[in-house]
Design a protein around this motif. Structure first.
Motif, PDB file in Angstrom:
ATOM      1  N   LYS A 262      -8.429  11.177  12.556  1.00  0.00           N
ATOM      2  CA  LYS A 262      -8.526   9.724  12.645  1.00  0.00           C
ATOM      3  C   LYS A 262      -7.332   9.154  13.399  1.00  0.00           C
ATOM      4  O   LYS A 262      -6.245   9.738  13.406  1.00  0.00           O
ATOM      5  N   ALA A 263      -7.568   7.981  14.008  1.00  0.00           N
ATOM      6  CA  ALA A 263      -6.524   7.275  14.759  1.00  0.00           C
ATOM      7  C   ALA A 263      -5.882   8.235  15.764  1.00  0.00           C
ATOM      8  O   ALA A 263      -6.569   8.926  16.505  1.00  0.00           O
TER       9      ALA A 263
ATOM     10  N   VAL B 121       1.653   4.684   1.515  1.00  0.00           N
ATOM     11  CA  VAL B 121       1.481   5.366   2.799  1.00  0.00           C
ATOM     12  C   VAL B 121       1.254   6.857   2.560  1.00  0.00           C
ATOM     13  O   VAL B 121       1.947   7.494   1.762  1.00  0.00           O
TER      14      VAL B 121
ATOM     15  N   THR C  93      -4.599  12.093  10.007  1.00  0.00           N
ATOM     16  CA  THR C  93      -4.719  10.682  10.355  1.00  0.00           C
ATOM     17  C   THR C  93      -3.511  10.188  11.146  1.00  0.00           C
ATOM     18  O   THR C  93      -2.671  10.983  11.586  1.00  0.00           O
ATOM     19  N   GLU C  94      -3.382   8.911  11.289  1.00  0.00           N
ATOM     20  CA  GLU C  94      -2.356   8.249  12.102  1.00  0.00           C
ATOM     21  C   GLU C  94      -0.963   8.804  11.839  1.00  0.00           C
ATOM     22  O   GLU C  94      -0.502   8.842  10.708  1.00  0.00           O
TER      23      GLU C  94
ATOM     24  N   TYR D  15      -5.236  15.344   3.017  1.00  0.00           N
ATOM     25  CA  TYR D  15      -4.519  14.938   4.233  1.00  0.00           C
ATOM     26  C   TYR D  15      -3.449  15.980   4.548  1.00  0.00           C
ATOM     27  O   TYR D  15      -2.644  16.333   3.674  1.00  0.00           O
TER      28      TYR D  15
ATOM     29  N   SER E 257       2.258  10.154   7.502  1.00  0.00           N
ATOM     30  CA  SER E 257       1.749   9.081   8.352  1.00  0.00           C
ATOM     31  C   SER E 257       2.821   8.012   8.501  1.00  0.00           C
ATOM     32  O   SER E 257       3.755   7.930   7.706  1.00  0.00           O
TER      33      SER E 257
ATOM     34  N   THR F  10       1.919   4.538   9.003  1.00  0.00           N
ATOM     35  CA  THR F  10       1.465   3.288   8.402  1.00  0.00           C
ATOM     36  C   THR F  10       0.205   3.424   7.567  1.00  0.00           C
ATOM     37  O   THR F  10      -0.065   2.570   6.719  1.00  0.00           O
ATOM     38  N   PHE F  11      -0.601   4.471   7.794  1.00  0.00           N
ATOM     39  CA  PHE F  11      -1.887   4.557   7.103  1.00  0.00           C
ATOM     40  C   PHE F  11      -1.704   4.837   5.618  1.00  0.00           C
ATOM     41  O   PHE F  11      -0.889   5.677   5.217  1.00  0.00           O
ATOM     42  N   GLY F  12      -2.456   4.130   4.796  1.00  0.00           N
ATOM     43  CA  GLY F  12      -2.371   4.349   3.361  1.00  0.00           C
ATOM     44  C   GLY F  12      -3.461   3.602   2.621  1.00  0.00           C
ATOM     45  O   GLY F  12      -4.443   3.154   3.216  1.00  0.00           O
TER      46      GLY F  12
ATOM     47  N   HIS G 202       0.824  -1.198   0.000  1.00  0.00           N
ATOM     48  CA  HIS G 202       0.000   0.000   0.000  1.00  0.00           C
ATOM     49  C   HIS G 202       0.862   1.254   0.000  1.00  0.00           C
ATOM     50  O   HIS G 202       2.023   1.232   0.371  1.00  0.00           O
TER      51      HIS G 202
ATOM     52  N   GLU H 130      -2.467  15.108  -0.687  1.00  0.00           N
ATOM     53  CA  GLU H 130      -1.676  15.101   0.548  1.00  0.00           C
ATOM     54  C   GLU H 130      -0.706  16.277   0.552  1.00  0.00           C
ATOM     55  O   GLU H 130      -0.105  16.589  -0.473  1.00  0.00           O
TER      56      GLU H 130
END
Length: 229
Positions: A168-169, A36, A146-147, A118, A40, A42-44, A34, A82
């Motif tokens: 998020k996260a 990323v 996010t994360e 993002y 972040s 790890t999020f992707g 994935h 992003e």
């Protein structure tokens, strides 16, 4: 001895099964590669569902525009933009350039699904955060933190006044007011705060904007700022 020979085919089958399970291409639990999200950990998104349409690598920032095949889109694709790094003229220009090329994702009810932007930034002049918020509002996007991402200072101003926003996260959004450290507004000076107040009123309406501004002022003397997330 007869018993051993009768068990031999079963032992062979178990050995072959174990070898196959140990093969990298066989395991159904192997993670899907994935992409990323910038900033972040790890999020992707799965690489087989996302296509990069454009990237910009500046001196103090990085931005990227991708197209995501999303289940909520009955037609079209969802845009993912992003931005990671300093909020300055160059990064805002890059962001706007990506947003100029948005496509349409329409859900099964015939409604437009908001593109996602993002944000990961803890540097930039506060007044440019107002410009960031105006850009996000103009293009009608959802601002997301996010994360692993942190959106503070100028970034937080823009995030708060986007048409829609979400954390998020373990993402963090922090608005600073310590102007003496050049990382926020000087809330002891009404002239310094007036642009922020006007921005809140325009972006959120008089009632909600006034409430938002008054809530922000309660953190005037806090060195930690206003942890919105």
């Amino acid at each position: 001895m007869k018993r051993l020979f009768s068990l031999w085919p079963q032992l062979m089958l178990l050995g072959l099964t174990a070898c196959a399970a140990g093969s990298p291409g066989f395991s159904p639990l192997a993670p899907t590669p994935h992409q990323v999200v910038l900033g972040s950990n790890t999020f992707g998104f799965p690489q087989n569902q996302i296509t990069v349409l454009g990237t910009t690598q500046g001196q103090t920032f990085e931005s990227r525009h991708s197209s995501l095949r999303h289940a909520s889109c009955a037609s079209g694709t969802m845009d993912i933009v992003e931005l990671s790094g300093t909020i300055d003229r160059a990064s805002l220009q890059s962001l706007q350039s990506h947003l100029n090329n948005l496509s349409q994702c329409v859900n099964h009810q015939g409604q437009r699904v908001l593109p996602q932007v993002y944000l990961n930034s803890n540097a930039g002049k506060p007044l440019l955060g107002i410009e960031l918020g105006q850009i996000l509002g103009r293009y009608g996007v959802e601002a997301v933190v996010t994360e692993g991402q942190v959106c503070s200072g100028a970034c937080a101003v823009g995030f708060m006044t986007a048409r829609q926003h979400s954390v998020k996260a373990n993402g963090r959004v922090v608005l600073y007011f310590n102007g003496s450290k050049n990382n926020g507004f000087d809330c002891a000076r009404s002239n310094d705060m007036m642009p922020l107040k006007n921005h809140f009123l325009v972006a959120a309406g008089r009632t909600a904007g006034t409430a938002l501004y008054n809530q922000a002022l309660t953190y005037c003397n806090s060195d930690r700022g206003w942890e919105i997330s």
